[in-house]
Scaffold this motif. Structure first.
Motif, short mmCIF file in Angstrom:
data_model
loop_
_atom_site.label_atom_id
_atom_site.label_comp_id
_atom_site.label_asym_id
_atom_site.label_seq_id
_atom_site.Cartn_x
_atom_site.Cartn_y
_atom_site.Cartn_z
N MET A 114 0.82 -1.20 0.00
CA MET A 114 0.00 0.00 0.00
C MET A 114 0.86 1.25 0.00
O MET A 114 0.61 2.20 -0.76
N ILE A 118 1.07 4.34 -2.65
CA ILE A 118 0.81 5.70 -2.17
C ILE A 118 1.94 6.64 -2.59
O ILE A 118 1.70 7.75 -3.07
N ASN A 200 -11.70 -0.55 7.41
CA ASN A 200 -11.17 0.63 6.73
C ASN A 200 -9.90 0.30 5.95
O ASN A 200 -9.66 0.84 4.86
N ASP A 201 -9.06 -0.58 6.51
CA ASP A 201 -7.84 -0.99 5.81
C ASP A 201 -8.18 -1.78 4.56
O ASP A 201 -7.56 -1.60 3.50
N ASP A 203 -10.95 -1.59 2.82
CA ASP A 203 -11.53 -0.67 1.84
C ASP A 203 -10.44 0.12 1.12
O ASP A 203 -10.49 0.32 -0.10
N TYR A 204 -9.45 0.57 1.88
CA TYR A 204 -8.40 1.37 1.25
C TYR A 204 -7.52 0.51 0.36
O TYR A 204 -7.13 0.93 -0.74
N SER A 207 -9.38 0.04 -2.75
CA SER A 207 -9.44 1.26 -3.56
C SER A 207 -8.16 1.43 -4.37
O SER A 207 -8.20 1.90 -5.52
N LEU A 208 -7.02 1.04 -3.80
CA LEU A 208 -5.76 1.11 -4.54
C LEU A 208 -5.73 0.08 -5.67
O LEU A 208 -5.24 0.36 -6.76
N GLN A 211 -7.87 1.46 -8.45
CA GLN A 211 -7.18 2.55 -9.12
C GLN A 211 -6.20 2.01 -10.16
O GLN A 211 -5.98 2.62 -11.22
#
Length: 216
Positions: A114, A118, A200-201, A203-204, A207-208, A211
């Motif tokens: 991740m 980022i 939340n982790d 989901d993120y 999302s990556l 993307q």
């Protein structure tokens, strides 16, 4: 002399990609992982009669590690810009990266992948070309043509013939022993386990993936 530097999270295929650069003419491939500062300081006299030099990131390199301080990042961005280093950033489905961590090293760290993504998103202006590991395995010759156009390289051998064109004396072995194997599309099969516990982790992480055009 054009300097091309390969970055990307561990277990994303960077060693294979490094070896593939033996398929281009007048290109010197550094056999081992190299620090960005050492790579930036290479001179034509050290490299010899080559138009291109290609290196692969060592530990602690931007776009490839989660442990960097902002000072580290700023220093490396400065080196990239000052020395006009072309960055080729390789990405792979994060779920398979984590799975490979487990298979090779016995631990998992989704956050490492991740953080690499980022960083690449935040400083993408310093990246000359992104490449997906899955595309490299699916359409290697098409990807090779794109790379050749991007950096002005001349193709001598097709990437689909990998590893036949890699000289035995110049194989990237790093501190471990890498076995050069033909391109295998079976490695693309996705293990959808993320090993993340907090919603939340997850989901993120997803999302990556989305993307980067990976199916979630």
């Amino acid at each position: 002399m054009t300097k091309i530097f390969i970055t990307g999270c561990a277990k994303s295929g960077t060693t294979m990609l490094l070896d593939m650069f033996h398929a281009f003419e007048r290109t010197w491939v550094i056999n081992d992982e190299v620090g960005l500062e050492d790579f930036a300081n290479l001179t034509p006299e050290q490299v010899g009669n080559f138009d291109f030099v290609v290196g692969k990131r060592s530990t602690g390199t931007i776009f490839s590690a989660s442990t960097l301080t902002q000072r580290d990042i700023n220093r490396q961005l400065f080196l990239l810009a000052k020395n006009d280093i072309k960055v080729l950033n390789l990405v792979r489905d994060g779920r398979n990266v984590v799975k490979s961590y487990l298979a090779s090293w016995g631990y998992y760290n989704p956050f490492e992948w991740m953080e690499c993504i980022i960083q690449a998103n935040k400083y993408e202006g310093f990246i000359s070309q992104w490449m997906a590991y899955e595309d490299l395995l699916t359409t290697p010759d098409d990807i090779q043509v794109e790379v050749a156009k991007q950096f002005g390289l001349t193709i001598a051998d097709k990437w689909s013939d990998y590893p036949n064109f890699v000289p035995a004396s110049n194989r990237a072995i790093s501190s471990r022993s890498y076995n050069l194997r033909p391109i295998d599309k079976g490695k693309i099969k996705v293990d959808k386990t993320t090993y993340l516990q907090r919603p939340n982790d997850v989901d993120y992480f997803n999302s990556l993936l989305m993307q980067l055009n990976y199916e979630v």
